[in-house]
Design an enzyme around this catalytic site. Structure first.
Site, mmCIF file in Angstrom:
data_model
loop_
_atom_site.group_PDB
_atom_site.id
_atom_site.type_symbol
_atom_site.label_atom_id
_atom_site.label_comp_id
_atom_site.label_asym_id
_atom_site.label_seq_id
_atom_site.Cartn_x
_atom_site.Cartn_y
_atom_site.Cartn_z
ATOM 1 N N TRP A 87 57.927 66.784 -23.910
ATOM 2 C CA TRP A 87 56.815 66.115 -24.592
ATOM 3 C C TRP A 87 55.631 67.071 -24.851
ATOM 4 O O TRP A 87 54.477 66.674 -24.838
ATOM 5 C CB TRP A 87 56.356 64.876 -23.806
ATOM 6 C CG TRP A 87 57.492 63.906 -23.630
ATOM 7 C CD1 TRP A 87 58.370 63.852 -22.580
ATOM 8 C CD2 TRP A 87 57.938 62.915 -24.562
ATOM 9 N NE1 TRP A 87 59.318 62.876 -22.790
ATOM 10 C CE2 TRP A 87 59.073 62.271 -23.995
ATOM 11 C CE3 TRP A 87 57.474 62.482 -25.810
ATOM 12 C CZ2 TRP A 87 59.759 61.252 -24.630
ATOM 13 C CZ3 TRP A 87 58.154 61.453 -26.440
ATOM 14 C CH2 TRP A 87 59.290 60.849 -25.852
ATOM 15 N N LYS A 123 59.413 61.422 -30.343
ATOM 16 C CA LYS A 123 58.372 60.823 -31.190
ATOM 17 C C LYS A 123 57.827 61.897 -32.111
ATOM 18 O O LYS A 123 58.051 63.085 -31.906
ATOM 19 C CB LYS A 123 57.206 60.297 -30.334
ATOM 20 C CG LYS A 123 57.383 58.938 -29.713
ATOM 21 C CD LYS A 123 56.115 58.511 -28.991
ATOM 22 C CE LYS A 123 56.261 57.129 -28.364
ATOM 23 N NZ LYS A 123 55.029 56.716 -27.677
ATOM 24 N N ASP A 340 66.707 38.388 -47.704
ATOM 25 C CA ASP A 340 65.801 37.387 -47.150
ATOM 26 C C ASP A 340 64.488 37.340 -47.941
ATOM 27 O O ASP A 340 64.020 38.361 -48.449
ATOM 28 C CB ASP A 340 65.504 37.739 -45.692
ATOM 29 C CG ASP A 340 64.443 36.837 -45.096
ATOM 30 O OD1 ASP A 340 64.731 35.642 -44.923
ATOM 31 O OD2 ASP A 340 63.320 37.308 -44.844
ATOM 32 N N GLU A 395 67.982 34.642 -51.223
ATOM 33 C CA GLU A 395 67.392 33.457 -50.601
ATOM 34 C C GLU A 395 66.155 33.093 -51.421
ATOM 35 O O GLU A 395 65.074 33.629 -51.202
ATOM 36 C CB GLU A 395 67.005 33.745 -49.145
ATOM 37 C CG GLU A 395 66.560 32.473 -48.430
ATOM 38 C CD GLU A 395 65.505 32.702 -47.347
ATOM 39 O OE1 GLU A 395 65.406 31.859 -46.457
ATOM 40 O OE2 GLU A 395 64.763 33.697 -47.419
#
Length: 681
Positions: A87, A123, A340, A395
């Site tokens: 890190w 990250k 969706d 949808e």
């Protein structure tokens, strides 16, 4: 070669009533053409543009080097950090190009060996123009995990399994089904136990059930990673990551490959209508700005869903979303998508506080979000160009004209739309009307009210109707007696007899009259009781209603088996005669007094008697084709919980005398709350 302009005559050949909206439709097609030509000329066409995941995110080279790219223009410094470098916020700085794309290549540890270990955490750490340091999960990450005992925030993982652990697909994609019989499923609730189900369990335990029931398509919900389990998968945080709650990416690949081996098509419920507003493990404020992937301000926020809305007019957002579609097709071998929230996408008002009457003025003009509609046109065009046998379903509750018409003819390009008015009608009837008040004309109108030439998926209920605050059709019909009288050892009460009869009739009517495809939500085929409610603070994080009680249908002493057997017979009868891919039905009778509906489709004759008490002997029904008919499916069979008053078989001869607008008639015995399907011998 430039994309051909739209011929206005092509629009009017589909729907002459669009005469006053031709200019609007041509204009949106011109916007689509502009984007399509840009993609062709600048990006090398759909083939290259939709493979953004090979450029962005973390990609491993043949030599074991790892290249990581991320779009974050507002950052002035960026560093890749993780377990691999303890890190360290200095050791692995990234370089930025003129487009705001950061890049780093990490050489291999030794030839062919990645310096970043498989499944290790990482990250991107960025310093903004303001001097603030922020850390984010890579936007294109393919694996994220959550440890709720530590924090609800997801952690990114570098998914790069050894070659012998990478799943190798064995089966080809099945051919596109002529008749879509869809089983809508959620892996997490697919166990009877009080926990989250797994991909492995679904593969072993649920796929054989689906195949046995005669469904040829699965629609998988809640696969894209979502931080909050109770969101039912609709608050997506990592768009390229398959949910780790249920297992590994390789186990999802095995699930899909196994389904393909059974001849089952697999669709992904894709959520491109909005994104979770999470910052630490989502796309929101990714580079510190409000407007990277989303519109800034109010236009970038959905007030009801409390989520972020994409900027579909941005080049990099289009790359991200179109590549997302390609990724799921390519990496996991999905066969298509159920999109969706299409209504929310297509209108600036998102359908909030808006009723759609069907008037064409509601679909065109200032309320239409052209950037979003053009994205849907590009998405459908790209998917169908790259995968000609793929399936896309919208949808949409609005009834937008041309939604399921090819883009080349001025449409939005979907293959099917969901008939969302049908389940609402059944809930209203069961809630507010007595059986003898049911309006046959209104039921038929709701089931047949669809745009000619645009295919629809009909369903009596989906996951929406089962959510907490509502309940399944079976529970509306039988309610508390499901707790006491669903055993064959107990009295067959009027409530249970009515519930089982109507459950079968409603499903057969929807299946055969309502569309060109049929959808069932997992468990409802056998009349799953109660409702769906995911673990959350309000229910003490209980899994009681976040599972499927397969034990109910597997117990041969319980009456759930009757509904399950009928669902299976209904699907297999459709498979034999193909009514879903036949022309729409011709309805010859909607008798309000008798509560009888009669129609023909795919050469079959359907007769429904919804009357709560009256049975009819020698009931005359019209039929176009003369000949000898026989009953091929009856809801009244004993194996379906019926009384065997209207058995399968028999001979029904036609008489050449016009009846209800048909050239012939025949006469049938049709008991109360029974439906018959007759075919020519």
């Amino acid at each position: 070669m430039p994309t051909a302009p739209l011929d206005p005559k092509a629009i009017l050949s589909v729907d002459p009533w669009l005469e006053h909206n031709v200019d609007h439709i041509v204009h949106r097609h011109d916007l689509y053409r502009k984007w399509k030509d840009t993609i062709d000329n600048v990006e090398g066409g759909y083939e290259k543009f939709t493979k953004g995941y090979e450029k962005f995110g973390l990609n491993v080279g043949p030599d074991g080097s790892v290249t990581y790219r991320e779009w974050a223009p507002n950052a002035k410094e960026a560093v890749l950090i993780g377990d691999f470098n303890n890190w360290n916020r200095i050791s692995h700085p990234m370089k930025k190009d003129e487009y705001g794309i950061w890049e780093i290549t990490i050489p291999p540890q030794s030839p062919g060996v990645c310096a970043i270990p498989h499944d290790s955490k990482l990250k991107i750490s960025m310093i903004l123009q303001s001097g603030e340091r922020i850390e984010r999960i890579p936007a294109w990450i393919r694996r994220v995990t959550q440890d709720l005992s530590v924090s609800p925030v997801y952690e990114a993982r570098f998914w790069n399994p050894p070659a012998d652990q990478v799943y190798k697909f064995k089966n080809k994609r099945p051919p596109q089904p002529k008749s879509l019989r869809i089983y809508e499923a959620h892996v997490g609730i697919s166990t009877s136990e009080l926990r989250v189900g797994t991909y492995k369990e679904f593969t072993v335990n649920v796929l054989p059930r689906i195949q046995d029931l005669g469904y040829n398509t699965i629609q998988l919900m809640a696969v894209m990673e979502h931080a909050y389990y109770a969101s039912f998968g609709y608050q997506v945080t990592s768009f390229f990551a398959a949910s780790s709650r249920y297992g590994t990416p390789e186990e999802l690949k095995e699930l899909i490959d196994t389904a393909h081996g059974m001849g089952i098509t697999v669709l992904l419920d894709i959520v491109h209508s909005h994104a979770c507003k999470n910052v630490l493990d989502g796309l929101n404020l990714f580079d510190g700005t409000d407007h990277l992937y989303f519109h800034e301000g109010a236009r970038g926020r959905h007030e009801l869903w409390d989520s972020r809305l994409f900027n579909y007019g941005h080049h990099e957002v289009l790359r991200f979303l179109l590549s997302n579609l390609r990724f799921w097709m390519e990496e996991y071998h999905f066969d298509g998508f159920r999109f969706d929230g299409v209504t929310s996408m297509m209108y600036h008002h998102h359908g909030i506080g808006t009723g759609f009457s069907g008037g064409y003025h509601e679909y065109f003009g200032n309320s239409a979000d052209l950037e979003a509609i053009v994205y849907l046109m590009l998405a459908n065009d790209a998917v169908h160009t790259l995968y000609p046998n793929s399936i896309t379903i919208a949808e949409d509750v609005s009834g937008m004209p041309l939604l399921c018409v090819p883009v080349s003819k001025g449409g939005v390009g979907f293959d099917y739309r969901l008939s969302m008015a049908i389940p609402d009608m059944w809930i209203k009837l069961l809630k507010h009307k007595k059986d003898d008040e049911w309006d046959m004309g209104n039921i038929v109108h709701t089931l047949t009210n669809r745009r000619y030439g645009e295919r629809s998926i009909a369903y009596a209920e989906s996951h929406d109707q089962a959510l907490v605050g509502d309940k399944t059709l079976a529970f509306w019909l039988m309610d508390k007696e499901m707790y006491t009288n669903m055993s064959d050892l107990t009295e067959y009460t009027p409530v249970i007899a009515r519930g089982i009869a109507l459950h079968k009739m409603i499903r057969l009517l929807v299946h055969s009259l309502g569309g060109e495809g049929y959808l069932n939500f997992e468990g409802n085929e056998f009349g799953h009781p109660e409702w769906l409610d995911f673990p959350r603070e309000g229910n003490n994080n209980s899994f009681q209603h976040a599972r499927r009680q397969w034990n109910l249908v597997d117990d041969h002493l319980l009456r759930y088996k009757y509904l399950n057997e009928f669902d299976k017979a209904m699907n297999h009868t459709e498979d034999k005669y193909g009514w879903l891919h036949a022309d729409p039905a011709y309805v010859s009778l909607k008798h309000e007094g008798d509560k009888v509906i009669v129609y023909e489709r795919a050469g079959l004759l359907f007769v429904f008697n919804f009357h709560p008490t009256n049975s009819f002997t020698d009931y005359r029904v019209g039929v176009q084709e003369p000949g000898e008919y026989t009953v091929v499916l009856s809801t009244d069979e004993k194996r379906f919980g019926g009384f065997e008053n209207a058995p399968v078989g028999g001979s029904y001869f036609t008489t050449p005398f016009e009846w209800n607008g048909r050239k012939n008639y025949t006469q049938v015995y049709i008991p109360s709350r029974v439906a018959l399907v007759l075919a020519k011998k």
